[in-house]
Structures are given as structure tokens and as C-alpha cells.
Design an enzyme around this catalytic site. Structure first.
Site, PDB file in Angstrom:
ATOM      1  N   ASP A 179       0.819  -1.209   0.000  1.00  0.00           N
ATOM      2  CA  ASP A 179       0.000   0.000   0.000  1.00  0.00           C
ATOM      3  C   ASP A 179       0.856   1.263   0.000  1.00  0.00           C
ATOM      4  OD1 ASP A 179      -2.647  -0.887  -0.111  1.00  0.00           O
ATOM      5  OD2 ASP A 179      -2.661  -1.375   2.010  1.00  0.00           O
ATOM      6  N   MET A 180       1.879   1.260   0.830  1.00  0.00           N
ATOM      7  CA  MET A 180       2.663   2.484   1.022  1.00  0.00           C
ATOM      8  C   MET A 180       3.429   2.902  -0.223  1.00  0.00           C
ATOM      9  SD  MET A 180       3.917   1.913   4.958  1.00  0.00           S
ATOM     10  CE  MET A 180       4.347   3.621   5.290  1.00  0.00           C
TER      11      MET A 180
END
Length: 412
Positions: A179-180
Site C-alpha cells: 500500500d505504502m
């Protein structure tokens, strides 16, 4: 807005001061992206849906009713609660877009179009708008509409397959990099589009795929697979081709030792008081040490377990060998290096009061930025932004609130 060096006082907002971001993101990938823009000085207006807001506001544990998860990725933002499914709410967004530079959203592809707020519509309102769409698989391809979360992205990108201990099942990365990665490549693309806009006067659509991003971060593992024709497997803390490199036991914990270049091998042997290892023909070259990995690691481990982590820190530093203790999160945040770099700061939160937060990871020597602002409580800035930015009067705001267009917040 351009800041001259002479204007950069102690309250300098940052290099993106004067830019306005409309933040239609939630959970992790999008909020991490917009937090980075806020860290750099942009004004970030986080628009949340009524009743529940960003889903992460409800992830336990809580501090004074505020989710630790939300607090971790939403500093330097303002929160507005607007129902975009109501015509008046959609109209407010269009008015905000007319005054904005950047919009970031991480809905599934097609959601914004169904709301009548897709890129083509908003670019007609503001041709200078930079519109960044972040999604699991991007705006094209056979998986375009598939839901995706961190562990899904890690698995499909190949990143999960190389994480874990040798000889065991792969495990996901502890950091939710699947996600990051949207917060790494999203701001990069936005800043590139801003540079382009200086020349063209026009914004553009940006398509960020988390799947693309994590494949892009495989780095040399891609070429390793191409070069050998084999898939790299999990290596634990070790390196596929560099030995010794990884975690070794001490009498009271473990110590990382990383012989990344040849010059450090002899230094490590001296630190271990085993100069014979440096002259052993089996270990004389990087290839030899790789081919005898288990023997090298066993020799080193037999020695490292005879002293404490602190003793090895002192000795390895004396011989200039790259090393590190394995810290927990609390120890890492309290380390003098983290303190010196202001990686933990204090900010005043509307519900919690004074609270500790992670600091900005980007520094600008000679130009101290304004203090970090705490993540907002839900809808904290709705009336303020409508009044100060769009010129709404108190009576108009009261009507919008009465009709449930804004500030519909369920009590916790």
C-alpha cells in the site's frame, strides 16, 4: 506562490506552500501519499464521507477515541465531511476543485466517474488540475476492477515470495509496502506533473498502480531472475549473493553484520579475532563465501554468541564493520539519531491534546519548516473551509448541515 530565501523564516511552510490538494483518499495508500504532500507544505483538504469518515477511524486501538491507524498517516491535513452523493455536496467539491492544484483519490476505477466527478469533468472546470488516481492495479489491464490490499499486492508482485526464512514458507513484509508504495510513487509523479505544468499551463491525469509500484521496487531481484532463469527464494535476513550479511546471535539478543563490499571482510575477521578466516581459500572471494554460506555463517555465529550485543557494537565500530542492533519500534524512535533528526515530534490534537507523532522524513537545511499539525478529528475544518475559501455564509452552512450535506458525524 514562490518563496524567496529571505522569506524563509522559522514558520516557513515548506516548498509546496501555496498549493492546494483535494484529498479523496482513505485507508493507507492514498492518505500516505497526501500526507507526504502536506509534509512538504501543501494545504491538504481531506474530504470524508458522512457518518463514518475514513474507514481507518474505526480501527482499534484508540487514543481518546481516535484510531492509532488514522493518526499514523494523516498529519498536516484538514478534515471536511461532505456527502458527495448529494447534488449540493458534489457542487461543493466542484467549487473546491476550481480553486485547487491537485486532487488525489484511491477509489476503485470508475467510482469517480459514476459520481459525475471523474477526471474529464473536473479538468473542464480546472484545466490546470493534476488528478492522481491510485488503485490496486491501475486504470487498465485484466485486474483493473479487482479489489486489492497490501498482502494481495505483495503476493501478485512477487515481493512476498522472497520474504521469510530460508527453507520456510514465504511471509508478507511487516511494513505494508504494497500500500505504502502509492505514497512513494504518487508524490513523485505529482511533482513531475507540476514541473510539466509550468511549461504547458495544463494539468494531467496520473495513473498509479500499487501492483506496478511494488514490481518497480523489486530492483535487482528482477535482473537476478532474468540472469539465472530461476526465482529467488526467501533468504531471511541474508542476501542472495553477499556473505556474511544478516542477523547473528549474541549472548543477549542478535546483531546485524553486513559485509557489503570486499574491504569489510578482512576487518570483520580482525574484529572476530579470526584472521585465519580471511586467508582461508574457501572464503577468499565473494563467490567462495556465497558457495560456502552455511559454513561462513556457522563460524561467525559461534563467535558472536560469546558476547553481548553492546560488546559487539563497540568492537565492530572499532574495526569499522557495518553493523546494527535489532531494535524494536520504541527503541528505534528513542535512539539519539532519531531524536537528532526530529523523527518524533509533539503536536496538539483537538481531542487528545499534546501527542507524539512521526516527524517529516524530508529535511531542508537552513529553512526550518512550520511545526507538524496533528491529524484532524472528523469534520474539524468543514465550516472553516467553506467560509474562508468558498465564501459561504453562516446561514448557508447551517442549511447544508441541517440537510445532511456536511458534518454528519456519528457519535463514537
Amino acid at each position: 506562490m514562490t518563496l524567496r530565501v529571505s522569506d524563509q523564516q522559522s514558520t516557513w511552510p515548506g516548498p509546496l506552500a501555496g498549493l492546494r490538494v483535494i484529498d479523496l483518499t482513505r485507508v493507507l495508500a492514498g492518505p500516505f501519499c497526501t500526507q507526504s504532500l502536506g509534509d512538504l507544505g501543501a494545504e491538504v483538504l481531506k474530504i470524508e464521507p458522512p457518518d463514518r469518515g475514513d474507514e481507518t477511524r474505526h480501527f482499534p486501538p484508540f487514543i481518546a477515541g481516535e484510531s492509532h491507524y488514522f493518526l499514523g498517516i494523516n498529519r498536516n491535513k484538514k478534515s471536511l465531511v461532505i456527502d458527495l452523493q448529494q447534488p449540493k455536496g458534489a457542487e461543493i467539491l466542484r467549487q473546491l476543485v476550481a480553486e485547487a492544484d491537485i486532487l488525489v483519490e484511491n477509489y476503485r476505477p470508475g467510482v469517480m466517474d459514476r459520481l459525475g466527478l471523474g477526471y474529464d469533468v473536473l479538468a473542464e472546470i480546472n484545466p490546470r488540475l493534476i488528478y492522481c488516481a491510485i488503485s490496486g492495479f491501475g486504470l487498465s489491464g485484466p485486474l483493473r476492477d479487482k479489489p486489492s490490499f497490501d498482502i494481495v499486492t505483495q503476493a501478485l508482485s512477487g515481493a512476498l515470495s522472497i520474504n521469510g526464512e530460508r527453507g520456510h514458507m514465504p511471509v508478507k513484509l511487516g511494513i505494508p509496502l504494497g500500500d505504502m508504495v502509492g505514497g512513494v510513487f504518487g508524490p513523485m509523479a505529482i511533482l513531475a506533473a507540476l514541473h510539466e505544468r509550468h511549461a504547458t499551463g495544463r494539468g494531467r491525469l496520473i495513473d498509479i498502480s500499487l501492483h506496478d509500484g511494488l514490481i518497480g521496487m523489486l530492483g535487482y531481484f528482477v535482473q537476478l531472475a532474468f540472469a539465472t532463469g530461476e526465482d529467488p527464494g526467501p533468504m531471511g535476513s541474508s542476501h542472495p549473493n553477499i556473505v556474511p550479511y544478516g542477523s547473528f546471535p549474541a549472548s543477549d539478543g542478535s546483531i546485524i553484520i553486513a559485509v557489503l563490499s570486499e574491504s569489510f571482510w578482512g576487518k570483520l575477521c580482525d574484529a572476530l579475532e579470526r584472521p585465519d578466516l580471511a586467508t582461508d581459500p574457501r572464503y577468499a572471494t565473494p563467490t567462495g563465501r556465497r558457495d560456502h554460506r552455511d559454513a561462513v555463517d556457522a563460524e561467525i555465529a559461534a563467535i558472536t554468541r560469546t558476547r553481548t550485543v553492546a560488546e559487539w557494537e563497540e568492537r565492530l565500530a572499532k574495526f569499522d564493520v557495518p553493523h546494527a542492533p535489532v531494535f524494536g519500534i520504541s527503541a528505534a524512535l528513542s535512539h539519539p539519531q532519531a531524536e537528532a533528526r526530529e523523527m518524533v515530534v509533539t503536536a496538539e490534537h483537538a481531542a487528545i491534546g499534546a501527542m507524539r507523532l512521526a516527524g517529516r522524513p524530508v529535511k531542508f537545511p537552513g529553512s526550518p519548516q512550520r511545526p507538524v499539525t496533528a491529524p484532524p478529528v472528523m469534520g474539524q475544518h468543514t465550516a472553516e473551509v467553506l467560509r474562508d475559501l468558498l465564501g459561504y455564509g453562516d446561514a448557508e452552512i447551517d442549511v447544508l448541515r441541517r440537510d445532511g450535506v456536511i458534518d454528519r458525524v456519528k457519535p463514537k
